[in-house]
Write a protein that holds these residues in place. Structure first.
Motif, PDB file in Angstrom:
ATOM      1  N   ASN A   1     -12.763  -1.251   2.262  1.00  0.00           N
ATOM      2  CA  ASN A   1     -11.459  -0.610   2.419  1.00  0.00           C
ATOM      3  C   ASN A   1     -10.471  -1.166   1.390  1.00  0.00           C
ATOM      4  O   ASN A   1     -10.487  -2.346   1.075  1.00  0.00           O
ATOM      5  N   LEU A   2      -9.601  -0.261   0.892  1.00  0.00           N
ATOM      6  CA  LEU A   2      -8.694  -0.640  -0.177  1.00  0.00           C
ATOM      7  C   LEU A   2      -7.294  -0.120   0.081  1.00  0.00           C
ATOM      8  O   LEU A   2      -7.098   0.849   0.830  1.00  0.00           O
ATOM      9  N   ARG A   3      -6.332  -0.746  -0.569  1.00  0.00           N
ATOM     10  CA  ARG A   3      -4.974  -0.216  -0.629  1.00  0.00           C
ATOM     11  C   ARG A   3      -4.841   0.561  -1.934  1.00  0.00           C
ATOM     12  O   ARG A   3      -4.759  -0.021  -3.007  1.00  0.00           O
ATOM     13  N   VAL A   4      -4.829   1.894  -1.834  1.00  0.00           N
ATOM     14  CA  VAL A   4      -4.762   2.718  -3.042  1.00  0.00           C
ATOM     15  C   VAL A   4      -3.597   3.708  -3.016  1.00  0.00           C
ATOM     16  O   VAL A   4      -3.285   4.314  -4.046  1.00  0.00           O
ATOM     17  N   ASP A   5      -2.958   3.897  -1.863  1.00  0.00           N
ATOM     18  CA  ASP A   5      -1.848   4.840  -1.735  1.00  0.00           C
ATOM     19  C   ASP A   5      -0.545   4.053  -1.588  1.00  0.00           C
ATOM     20  O   ASP A   5      -0.448   3.161  -0.738  1.00  0.00           O
ATOM     21  N   TYR A   6       0.463   4.412  -2.400  1.00  0.00           N
ATOM     22  CA  TYR A   6       1.659   3.583  -2.492  1.00  0.00           C
ATOM     23  C   TYR A   6       2.942   4.404  -2.354  1.00  0.00           C
ATOM     24  O   TYR A   6       3.004   5.562  -2.787  1.00  0.00           O
ATOM     25  N   LEU A   7       3.954   3.757  -1.799  1.00  0.00           N
ATOM     26  CA  LEU A   7       5.336   4.217  -1.827  1.00  0.00           C
ATOM     27  C   LEU A   7       6.176   3.031  -2.291  1.00  0.00           C
ATOM     28  O   LEU A   7       6.252   2.005  -1.595  1.00  0.00           O
ATOM     29  N   LEU A   8       6.782   3.165  -3.465  1.00  0.00           N
ATOM     30  CA  LEU A   8       7.548   2.072  -4.071  1.00  0.00           C
ATOM     31  C   LEU A   8       8.969   2.554  -4.345  1.00  0.00           C
ATOM     32  O   LEU A   8       9.243   3.183  -5.365  1.00  0.00           O
TER      33      LEU A   8
END
Length: 358
Positions: free
Chosen positions: A296-303
């Motif tokens: 599992n990865l962190r690939v979707d972002y809100l910055l």
């Protein structure tokens, strides 16, 4: 009533009401198919996966959402019908935008140099047909005229990492594997720019690292195109800064300009199997790749811009057995990410023309 009390009451009455936070979301809902028109067919049939995606979005109740896995069609019929499906699920997002992405757009060249033309690898962005796995924005709030950067050539990015290429290929190869959009969202407190993109995975290539270089440059693009106005960078960046492959420098540079609210899920799968060797915080993961490497990865972002106040954020990842868990699991291997932003009332909000639905 004394004079002091009267003045206090007057000041309270004159103070502006606190602004309602604006909820922005991004998600790859897996609304892509293997041929043109098939997504529209499935929406009209009430396909269970389509209905599950609508249920998840309705539960998140965003004011505006970027969908990074949604097939584009010329007349926008699939997006229109999905908007109606959302309305049936209890969420009305009447304003929408989608433009032709680079995914599946034929170049007429043998970009992967395998001696064959017209393959998915020869398109501007990987795709078996024009519009496959495109992007779309749905919003409760009106959308201003969109700036579409999708036709920007890769070689025109300052400091690009484009690998050696023939002059013919370099003259047509676009930077965006899917799209780059600046979508103004017209809130009561002013315009919020949704800076949207979906990057290629930094894998599935050879020693030239073409996809890794492109993934980096797709993020680096925004370093040269940030508006002098409130913004939130949003999309499927296809890069985990800790546990994934790829070149992290561009995203790290964006993090020095924007803020990272680090949205967290309420539940995480057991850290076994492909997840066992990971070093990142599993609560930040946004994609369920547990059955495959690298986990599992962190690939979707809100910055969001640093000038914005983040009120709350999260990753919609319920525990098994909770009411929404079945729909989340059935819809996509990605998880919806949301952030609530407080915008200060604009001093002199600039008028902005409404964009027609597409």
């Amino acid at each position: 009533m004394g004079l002091r009390a009267a003045i206090c009451l007057w000041l309270l009455a004159a103070a502006p009401a606190p602004a309602e936070p604006v909820r922005i979301a991004t998600w790859d809902p897996g609304l892509t198919r293997k041929g043109p028109g098939l997504l529209l067919r499935d929406i009209d049939r009430g396909d269970p996966q389509v209905l599950a995606a609508a249920t998840v979005i309705a539960a998140a109740a965003p004011d505006a959402i970027l969908l990074t896995g949604f097939d584009w069609d010329h007349d926008g019929r699939a997006l229109e019908r999905f908007s109606e499906t959302l309305r049936g699920a209890g969420l009305d997002l009447p304003h929408r935008f989608a433009a032709r992405p680079n995914s599946g757009m034929a170049t007429g060249l043998d970009l992967d140099r395998d001696g064959r033309l017209g393959e998915a690898d020869d398109a501007q962005g990987w795709g078996q047909f024009t519009g496959q796995n495109g992007m779309a924005v749905l919003s409760r709030l009106p959308l201003g005229p969109v700036t579409d950067y999708t036709d920007t050539l890769w070689r025109d990015l300052p400091g690009h990492l484009m690998p050696d290429s023939t002059d013919e290929a370099a003259s047509v190869q676009r930077l965006s594997s899917t799209a780059h959009w600046d979508v103004p969202v017209r809130t009561p407190e002013g315009v919020l720019h949704l800076l949207a993109w979906a990057a290629t995975p930094p894998v599935f290539d050879g020693p030239e690292d073409r996809n890794g270089r492109r993934n980096h440059d797709e993020a680096a693009f925004w370093l040269h195109h940030l508006p002098d106005a409130p913004f939130v960078l949003a999309g499927n960046v296809n890069l985990d800064l800790i546990d994934g492959d790829g070149r992290a420098q561009a995203v790290q540079s964006l993090l020095r300009i924007a803020q990272d609210p680090q949205p967290r899920g309420a539940w995480q799968p057991p850290q076994t199997g492909a997840n066992a060797g990971q070093r990142g915080d599993p609560a930040l993961d946004t994609a369920d790749f547990d059955d495959d490497e690298p986990g599992n990865l962190r690939v979707d972002y809100l910055l969001p811009a640093r000038t914005l106040n983040v009120m709350a954020s999260g990753v919609l990842w319920p525990a098994p057995g909770e009411p929404l868990a079945e729909a989340v699991e059935a819809a996509s291997d990605h998880r919806l990410v949301w952030v609530d932003l407080e915008l200060s009332p604009a001093q002199t909000p600039a008028p902005i023309a409404a964009a027609g639905d597409r």
